[in-house]
Design a protein around this motif. Structure first.
Motif, PDB file in Angstrom:
ATOM      1  N   ILE A 145      45.997  40.903  42.382  1.00  0.00           N
ATOM      2  CA  ILE A 145      44.682  40.587  42.518  1.00  0.00           C
ATOM      3  C   ILE A 145      44.136  40.540  41.152  1.00  0.00           C
ATOM      4  O   ILE A 145      43.860  41.640  40.533  1.00  0.00           O
ATOM      5  CB  ILE A 145      43.968  41.259  43.357  1.00  0.00           C
ATOM      6  N   PHE A 146      43.827  39.331  40.585  1.00  0.00           N
ATOM      7  CA  PHE A 146      43.199  39.167  39.227  1.00  0.00           C
ATOM      8  C   PHE A 146      41.560  39.208  39.437  1.00  0.00           C
ATOM      9  O   PHE A 146      41.139  38.428  40.319  1.00  0.00           O
ATOM     10  CB  PHE A 146      43.394  38.017  38.422  1.00  0.00           C
ATOM     11  N   VAL A 147      40.810  40.065  38.835  1.00  0.00           N
ATOM     12  CA  VAL A 147      39.244  40.165  39.079  1.00  0.00           C
ATOM     13  C   VAL A 147      38.676  40.012  37.694  1.00  0.00           C
ATOM     14  O   VAL A 147      38.829  40.877  36.765  1.00  0.00           O
ATOM     15  CB  VAL A 147      38.950  41.428  39.534  1.00  0.00           C
ATOM     16  N   GLY A 148      37.866  39.037  37.448  1.00  0.00           N
ATOM     17  CA  GLY A 148      36.990  38.839  36.433  1.00  0.00           C
ATOM     18  C   GLY A 148      35.804  39.644  36.484  1.00  0.00           C
ATOM     19  O   GLY A 148      35.134  39.938  37.245  1.00  0.00           O
ATOM     20  N   THR A 149      35.619  40.003  35.375  1.00  0.00           N
ATOM     21  CA  THR A 149      34.426  41.176  35.252  1.00  0.00           C
ATOM     22  C   THR A 149      33.466  41.022  33.713  1.00  0.00           C
ATOM     23  O   THR A 149      33.931  40.306  33.074  1.00  0.00           O
ATOM     24  CB  THR A 149      34.694  42.546  35.456  1.00  0.00           C
ATOM     25  N   TYR A 150      32.531  41.811  33.779  1.00  0.00           N
ATOM     26  CA  TYR A 150      31.819  41.716  32.323  1.00  0.00           C
ATOM     27  C   TYR A 150      31.748  43.530  32.197  1.00  0.00           C
ATOM     28  O   TYR A 150      30.950  43.992  32.933  1.00  0.00           O
ATOM     29  CB  TYR A 150      30.679  40.898  32.252  1.00  0.00           C
ATOM     30  N   LYS A 151      32.255  43.922  31.089  1.00  0.00           N
ATOM     31  CA  LYS A 151      32.231  45.259  30.683  1.00  0.00           C
ATOM     32  C   LYS A 151      31.211  45.510  29.640  1.00  0.00           C
ATOM     33  O   LYS A 151      31.130  46.909  29.243  1.00  0.00           O
ATOM     34  CB  LYS A 151      33.641  45.755  30.141  1.00  0.00           C
ATOM     35  N   GLY A 152      30.659  44.641  29.100  1.00  0.00           N
ATOM     36  CA  GLY A 152      29.451  44.869  28.395  1.00  0.00           C
ATOM     37  C   GLY A 152      28.316  46.070  28.895  1.00  0.00           C
ATOM     38  O   GLY A 152      27.928  45.941  29.875  1.00  0.00           O
ATOM     39  N   TYR A 155      25.390  44.531  30.839  1.00  0.00           N
ATOM     40  CA  TYR A 155      25.551  43.923  32.244  1.00  0.00           C
ATOM     41  C   TYR A 155      24.445  43.182  32.919  1.00  0.00           C
ATOM     42  O   TYR A 155      24.144  42.085  33.199  1.00  0.00           O
ATOM     43  CB  TYR A 155      26.487  44.713  32.992  1.00  0.00           C
ATOM     44  N   LYS A 156      23.424  44.424  33.021  1.00  0.00           N
ATOM     45  CA  LYS A 156      22.282  43.875  33.853  1.00  0.00           C
ATOM     46  C   LYS A 156      21.297  42.906  33.273  1.00  0.00           C
ATOM     47  O   LYS A 156      20.574  42.323  33.985  1.00  0.00           O
ATOM     48  CB  LYS A 156      21.360  45.359  34.122  1.00  0.00           C
ATOM     49  N   ASP A 157      21.583  42.646  32.192  1.00  0.00           N
ATOM     50  CA  ASP A 157      20.630  41.603  31.291  1.00  0.00           C
ATOM     51  C   ASP A 157      21.162  40.169  31.584  1.00  0.00           C
ATOM     52  O   ASP A 157      20.592  39.348  31.176  1.00  0.00           O
ATOM     53  CB  ASP A 157      20.687  41.792  29.817  1.00  0.00           C
ATOM     54  N   TYR A 158      22.499  40.164  32.116  1.00  0.00           N
ATOM     55  CA  TYR A 158      23.027  38.791  32.088  1.00  0.00           C
ATOM     56  C   TYR A 158      23.157  38.349  33.631  1.00  0.00           C
ATOM     57  O   TYR A 158      23.891  38.938  34.454  1.00  0.00           O
ATOM     58  CB  TYR A 158      24.479  38.841  31.657  1.00  0.00           C
ATOM     59  N   ILE A 159      22.370  37.124  33.894  1.00  0.00           N
ATOM     60  CA  ILE A 159      22.510  36.512  35.415  1.00  0.00           C
ATOM     61  C   ILE A 159      23.838  35.974  35.406  1.00  0.00           C
ATOM     62  O   ILE A 159      24.306  35.530  36.585  1.00  0.00           O
ATOM     63  CB  ILE A 159      21.445  35.793  35.577  1.00  0.00           C
ATOM     64  N   THR A 160      24.317  35.687  34.406  1.00  0.00           N
ATOM     65  CA  THR A 160      25.727  35.227  34.515  1.00  0.00           C
ATOM     66  C   THR A 160      27.066  36.460  34.864  1.00  0.00           C
ATOM     67  O   THR A 160      28.209  35.617  34.722  1.00  0.00           O
ATOM     68  CB  THR A 160      26.022  34.164  33.040  1.00  0.00           C
ATOM     69  N   ALA A 161      26.647  37.350  34.564  1.00  0.00           N
ATOM     70  CA  ALA A 161      27.545  38.529  34.876  1.00  0.00           C
ATOM     71  C   ALA A 161      27.639  38.663  36.264  1.00  0.00           C
ATOM     72  O   ALA A 161      26.630  39.351  36.916  1.00  0.00           O
ATOM     73  CB  ALA A 161      27.421  39.687  34.129  1.00  0.00           C
ATOM     74  N   ARG A 162      28.603  38.333  37.137  1.00  0.00           N
ATOM     75  CA  ARG A 162      28.515  38.290  38.631  1.00  0.00           C
ATOM     76  C   ARG A 162      29.249  39.460  39.119  1.00  0.00           C
ATOM     77  O   ARG A 162      29.066  39.840  40.499  1.00  0.00           O
ATOM     78  CB  ARG A 162      28.821  36.818  39.007  1.00  0.00           C
ATOM     79  N   THR A 163      30.319  39.905  38.475  1.00  0.00           N
ATOM     80  CA  THR A 163      31.123  41.244  39.137  1.00  0.00           C
ATOM     81  C   THR A 163      31.127  42.270  38.119  1.00  0.00           C
ATOM     82  O   THR A 163      31.537  42.168  36.895  1.00  0.00           O
ATOM     83  CB  THR A 163      32.615  40.381  39.352  1.00  0.00           C
ATOM     84  N   ASN A 164      30.816  43.509  38.740  1.00  0.00           N
ATOM     85  CA  ASN A 164      30.706  44.507  37.791  1.00  0.00           C
ATOM     86  C   ASN A 164      32.065  45.330  37.907  1.00  0.00           C
ATOM     87  O   ASN A 164      32.865  45.249  38.772  1.00  0.00           O
ATOM     88  CB  ASN A 164      29.532  45.411  38.108  1.00  0.00           C
ATOM     89  N   ILE A 165      32.090  46.516  37.301  1.00  0.00           N
ATOM     90  CA  ILE A 165      33.092  47.315  37.264  1.00  0.00           C
ATOM     91  C   ILE A 165      33.359  48.208  38.613  1.00  0.00           C
ATOM     92  O   ILE A 165      34.602  48.371  39.124  1.00  0.00           O
ATOM     93  CB  ILE A 165      33.213  48.336  36.009  1.00  0.00           C
ATOM     94  N   ASN A 177      47.744  48.875  47.532  1.00  0.00           N
ATOM     95  CA  ASN A 177      49.283  48.301  47.614  1.00  0.00           C
ATOM     96  C   ASN A 177      49.332  47.278  46.500  1.00  0.00           C
ATOM     97  O   ASN A 177      50.356  46.547  46.324  1.00  0.00           O
ATOM     98  CB  ASN A 177      49.860  48.063  48.878  1.00  0.00           C
ATOM     99  N   LYS A 178      48.159  46.724  46.336  1.00  0.00           N
ATOM    100  CA  LYS A 178      48.381  45.586  45.256  1.00  0.00           C
ATOM    101  C   LYS A 178      48.152  45.910  43.880  1.00  0.00           C
ATOM    102  O   LYS A 178      47.599  46.992  43.375  1.00  0.00           O
ATOM    103  CB  LYS A 178      47.043  44.740  45.615  1.00  0.00           C
ATOM    104  N   ILE A 179      48.487  45.292  42.914  1.00  0.00           N
ATOM    105  CA  ILE A 179      48.331  45.268  41.574  1.00  0.00           C
ATOM    106  C   ILE A 179      46.847  44.574  41.113  1.00  0.00           C
ATOM    107  O   ILE A 179      46.857  43.438  41.059  1.00  0.00           O
ATOM    108  CB  ILE A 179      49.326  44.882  40.725  1.00  0.00           C
ATOM    109  N   VAL A 180      45.977  45.352  40.889  1.00  0.00           N
ATOM    110  CA  VAL A 180      44.722  44.807  40.468  1.00  0.00           C
ATOM    111  C   VAL A 180      44.333  44.868  39.087  1.00  0.00           C
ATOM    112  O   VAL A 180      44.405  46.033  38.622  1.00  0.00           O
ATOM    113  CB  VAL A 180      43.502  45.566  41.385  1.00  0.00           C
ATOM    114  N   LYS A 181      44.293  43.705  38.470  1.00  0.00           N
ATOM    115  CA  LYS A 181      44.057  43.833  37.272  1.00  0.00           C
ATOM    116  C   LYS A 181      42.708  42.946  36.862  1.00  0.00           C
ATOM    117  O   LYS A 181      42.427  41.991  37.284  1.00  0.00           O
ATOM    118  CB  LYS A 181      45.390  42.990  36.404  1.00  0.00           C
ATOM    119  N   GLU A 182      41.831  43.608  35.913  1.00  0.00           N
ATOM    120  CA  GLU A 182      40.356  43.183  35.789  1.00  0.00           C
ATOM    121  C   GLU A 182      40.739  42.584  34.244  1.00  0.00           C
ATOM    122  O   GLU A 182      41.501  42.902  33.376  1.00  0.00           O
ATOM    123  CB  GLU A 182      39.446  44.115  35.941  1.00  0.00           C
ATOM    124  N   PHE A 183      39.750  41.259  34.166  1.00  0.00           N
ATOM    125  CA  PHE A 183      39.782  40.718  32.995  1.00  0.00           C
ATOM    126  C   PHE A 183      38.329  40.766  32.318  1.00  0.00           C
ATOM    127  O   PHE A 183      37.412  40.185  33.301  1.00  0.00           O
ATOM    128  CB  PHE A 183      40.196  39.334  32.988  1.00  0.00           C
TER     129      PHE A 183
END
Length: 304
Positions: A145-152, A155-165, A177-183
């Protein structure tokens, strides 16, 4: 009852939710823009109008009918944007996950409740409040499972940051049981050419072992290299900055060898055909002005 099953992005599609552009409402004000691309078109007076977007979505629907896919549509809400079904929920294996989306969009979830009611209630989950996650950031690839995020830290200042850690960790706990990799994705509030709104704006698998990728969409080169090592550089179609802006990676697979793509994506569509794919070309350039395209408009429920 709907027996959900989605394990990847490309297996034969059987059932899907397709958003709607009907009763889409007036052009938003500058203050109401959710993303820099919409903002750009609001300011320029080129924001898409309802009748053009309805035509584009019906072209998409016609492709689904051609391939005997069962299509569900949201219940219509007057003067409300319901195009991007991917944001409001997503399926992993046989579990339907309701997204914690921007509060202004909560009614979009209500409009597909009649579909959710067909699912075993034990297979429907809603993350806790601190978990931010949207379907455009969640990409399934069998055991991965690939998950896009924003680690800055901003984060809270960006309406374009939609998925957090917290969203990443929630998926890890739900699917141990899945390999979850964040980007960690590049975000911009003002320049759409430098804003990977979701993971599917800079990466998406196609077929069994290929993908479309935009290297500069990743804040860390290591994240880009992870995908290069996994898929093989020769199997990846590298898109340029302007192609990312036009949403080249946001195509949609109906089967392992069938991809729905925007008719103006000449370079990509030629590459896909050269690799043996059937490319179903449709017009979608008006909807693209809202920083979303084909994958964004769909919520797959059942694949083989």
């Amino acid at each position: 009852m709907l027996q959900l099953n989605v394990k990847n992005e490309t297996s034969k599609l059987r059932a899907v939710v397709l958003g709607s552009a009907v009763h889409n409402g007036p052009t938003p004000s500058i203050d109401e823009a959710y993303d820099p691309k919409s903002l750009e078109h609001i300011k320029a007076g080129t924001y898409p109008i309802e009748k053009d977007m309805v035509v584009e979505m019906e072209a998409f629907n016609a492709v689904f009918q051609k391939y005997d896919v069962t299509v569900y549509r949201p219940e219509l809400i007057e003067n409300y944007n319901q195009i991007f079904a991917r944001d409001i929920g997503f399926v992993i294996d046989d579990v339907f996950i309701k997204s914690n989306i921007l509060p202004d969009r909560e009614r979009e979830l209500d409009a597909i409740q009649y579909i959710v009611d067909k699912i075993d209630p034990l297979k429907v989950v809603r993350p806790p409040e601190e978990v931010h996650i949207e379907g455009g950031d969640v990409m399934l690839w069998n055991d991965y499972i690939f998950v896009g995020t924003y680690k800055g830290s901003d984060y809270k200042d960006y309406i374009t940051a939609r998925t957090n850690i917290h969203g990443v960790n929630y998926i890890k706990e739900l699917f141990p049981n899945k390999i979850v990799k964040e980007f960690d994705l590049v975000k911009s509030k003002l320049e759409a050419r430098d804003n990977a709104l979701h993971l599917d704006c800079c990466f998406q698998p196609v077929g069994k072992n290929k993908g479309i990728i935009y290297k500069r969409g990743f804040r860390e080169e290591a994240d880009y290299l992870y995908l290069v090592n996994l898929f093989g550089k020769e199997n990846l179609f590298h898109i340029e900055r302007n192609e990312m802006y036009n949403m080249f990676s946001n195509v949609f697979s109906i089967d392992e060898n069938v991809v729905v793509s925007e008719k103006n994506f000449t370079r990509l569509n030629n590459w896909l055909r050269s690799k043996g794919f059937t490319v179903e070309e449709i017009p979608y350039a008006e909807i693209a002005k809202q920083e979303g395209l084909l994958r964004c408009s769909t919520l797959p429920l059942i694949r083989d």
